[in-house]
Design a protein around this motif. Structure first.
Motif, PDB file in Angstrom:
ATOM      1  N   ASP A 276       6.128   2.167 -16.886  1.00 26.49           N
ATOM      2  CA  ASP A 276       7.574   1.860 -17.133  1.00 26.49           C
ATOM      3  C   ASP A 276       8.235   2.262 -18.311  1.00 26.49           C
ATOM      4  N   ASN A 277       7.164   2.688 -19.272  1.00 33.71           N
ATOM      5  CA  ASN A 277       7.558   3.023 -20.612  1.00 33.71           C
ATOM      6  C   ASN A 277       8.190   2.142 -21.507  1.00 33.71           C
TER       7      ASN A 277
ATOM      8  N   GLY B 289      19.889  -5.293 -10.026  1.00 35.02           N
ATOM      9  CA  GLY B 289      20.710  -4.405 -10.231  1.00 35.02           C
ATOM     10  C   GLY B 289      20.112  -3.224 -10.797  1.00 35.02           C
ATOM     11  N   GLY B 290      18.882  -3.264 -11.158  1.00 35.20           N
ATOM     12  CA  GLY B 290      18.236  -2.109 -11.839  1.00 35.20           C
ATOM     13  C   GLY B 290      17.858  -1.025 -10.923  1.00 35.20           C
ATOM     14  N   GLN B 291      17.179   0.153 -11.502  1.00 37.64           N
ATOM     15  CA  GLN B 291      16.588   1.044 -10.546  1.00 37.64           C
ATOM     16  C   GLN B 291      15.261   0.931 -10.050  1.00 37.64           C
TER      17      GLN B 291
ATOM     18  N   LYS C  98      12.933   7.424 -10.448  1.00 35.11           N
ATOM     19  CA  LYS C  98      13.698   6.358 -10.526  1.00 35.11           C
ATOM     20  C   LYS C  98      14.997   6.585  -9.535  1.00 35.11           C
ATOM     21  N   VAL C  99      15.104   5.466  -8.781  1.00 32.14           N
ATOM     22  CA  VAL C  99      16.000   5.573  -7.658  1.00 32.14           C
ATOM     23  C   VAL C  99      16.863   4.562  -7.556  1.00 32.14           C
ATOM     24  N   ASP C 100      18.285   4.537  -7.357  1.00 27.81           N
ATOM     25  CA  ASP C 100      19.055   3.528  -7.192  1.00 27.81           C
ATOM     26  C   ASP C 100      19.023   2.401  -6.186  1.00 27.81           C
TER      27      ASP C 100
ATOM     28  N   ALA D 173       9.900  -0.598   9.956  1.00 27.33           N
ATOM     29  CA  ALA D 173      10.047   0.284   8.932  1.00 27.33           C
ATOM     30  C   ALA D 173       9.409  -0.420   7.562  1.00 27.33           C
ATOM     31  N   MET D 174       8.846   0.608   6.874  1.00 27.69           N
ATOM     32  CA  MET D 174       7.980   0.488   5.795  1.00 27.69           C
ATOM     33  C   MET D 174       8.334   1.066   4.432  1.00 27.69           C
ATOM     34  N   ALA D 175       8.494   0.206   3.364  1.00 29.93           N
ATOM     35  CA  ALA D 175       8.583   0.711   2.081  1.00 29.93           C
ATOM     36  C   ALA D 175       7.393   0.515   1.323  1.00 29.93           C
ATOM     37  N   GLU D 176       6.539   1.423   0.701  1.00 28.98           N
ATOM     38  CA  GLU D 176       5.574   1.231   0.067  1.00 28.98           C
ATOM     39  C   GLU D 176       5.266   1.466  -1.280  1.00 28.98           C
ATOM     40  N   ASP D 177       4.675   0.723  -1.865  1.00 27.24           N
ATOM     41  CA  ASP D 177       4.122   0.843  -3.408  1.00 27.24           C
ATOM     42  C   ASP D 177       5.517   0.478  -4.157  1.00 27.24           C
ATOM     43  N   LEU D 178       5.941  -0.695  -3.853  1.00 30.09           N
ATOM     44  CA  LEU D 178       7.194  -1.014  -4.537  1.00 30.09           C
ATOM     45  C   LEU D 178       6.621  -2.022  -5.702  1.00 30.09           C
ATOM     46  N   PRO D 179       7.178  -1.833  -7.093  1.00 30.83           N
ATOM     47  CA  PRO D 179       6.999  -2.817  -7.969  1.00 30.83           C
ATOM     48  C   PRO D 179       7.227  -4.146  -7.510  1.00 30.83           C
TER      49      PRO D 179
END
Length: 208
Positions: free
Chosen positions: A46-47, A146-148, A156-158, A170-176
């Motif tokens: 994430d730099n 509220g971050g991306q 990066k997405v909102d 429904a699946m959202a994969e590999d989220l921090p």
């Protein structure tokens, strides 16, 4: 004068010549250890690299030394000749990094690299309905702070929008890892048929 004191810094092989006029005197010799340089480079997924603490222990140190990275994620310093271990105080959001052992001696400076990888998990939604219609339902996922959202590919997405399959999953994969807000949406307009859900991913590789 019945005596004298001579002070100075000498290298190991320096020859010291003392001329005496018959009086007693003393010579204090201070050994200055030879030093060599070392260079630490810190990178992360994430730099975020500024102000990261590193702990150095070694045979010539009376106690651990803590150094912090600069704005570029680097540390440049020197130590007496010897062998040392450097350990990052890793933020819990990252997978722990391994300590590195390095040696300071004659020759080029020691270079040590650290890279942080975010812990990630999967967010699974199971949709139920009194009508039995569970496929094609859309859900919006946002970061609760509220971050991306930093995706696995580095973008990066909102928010994320995911849809249920024929089984209502429904699946959202590999989220921090972190806290997320989930809202069911329809026709592009968010509505709260099931209320706003706060979900937290806390362990790397886990599914909630």
């Amino acid at each position: 004068d019945t005596g004298g004191k001579y002070e100075g810094e000498f290298m190991a092989n320096d020859e010291i010549v003392v001329e005496s006029d018959g009086h007693n005197g003393s010579i204090w010799v201070k050994n200055t250890p030879k030093k060599g340089g070392f260079f630490v480079t810190k990178t992360s997924e994430d730099n975020l690299v500024h102000g990261i603490p590193f702990v150095i222990t070694g045979e010539t140190l009376y106690e651990p030394v803590v150094l912090y990275t600069d704005e570029m994620g680097t540390i440049m310093d020197s130590l007496p000749y010897g062998t040392y271990t450097i350990t990052e105080r890793t933020d819990p959001k990252y997978i722990s990094t391994k300590s590195h052992t390095f040696t300071i001696s004659e020759g080029p400076a020691a270079f040590i690299n650290f890279h942080n990888v975010l812990k990630r998990g999967n967010l699974k939604i199971v949709k139920t309905s009194d009508t039995g219609v569970v496929s094609g339902k859309k859900f919006l996922i946002t970061a609760s702070d509220g971050g991306q959202i930093l995706l696995k590919d580095g973008s990066k997405v909102d928010f994320l929008e995911i849809s249920t399959d024929n089984d209502g999953i429904a699946m959202a994969e590999d989220l921090p890892i972190g806290k997320y807000t989930v809202i069911e949406s329809g026709n592009g307009v968010a509505y709260q048929t099931f209320g706003t859900k706060e979900i937290e991913l806390t362990e790397d590789g886990k599914e909630v």
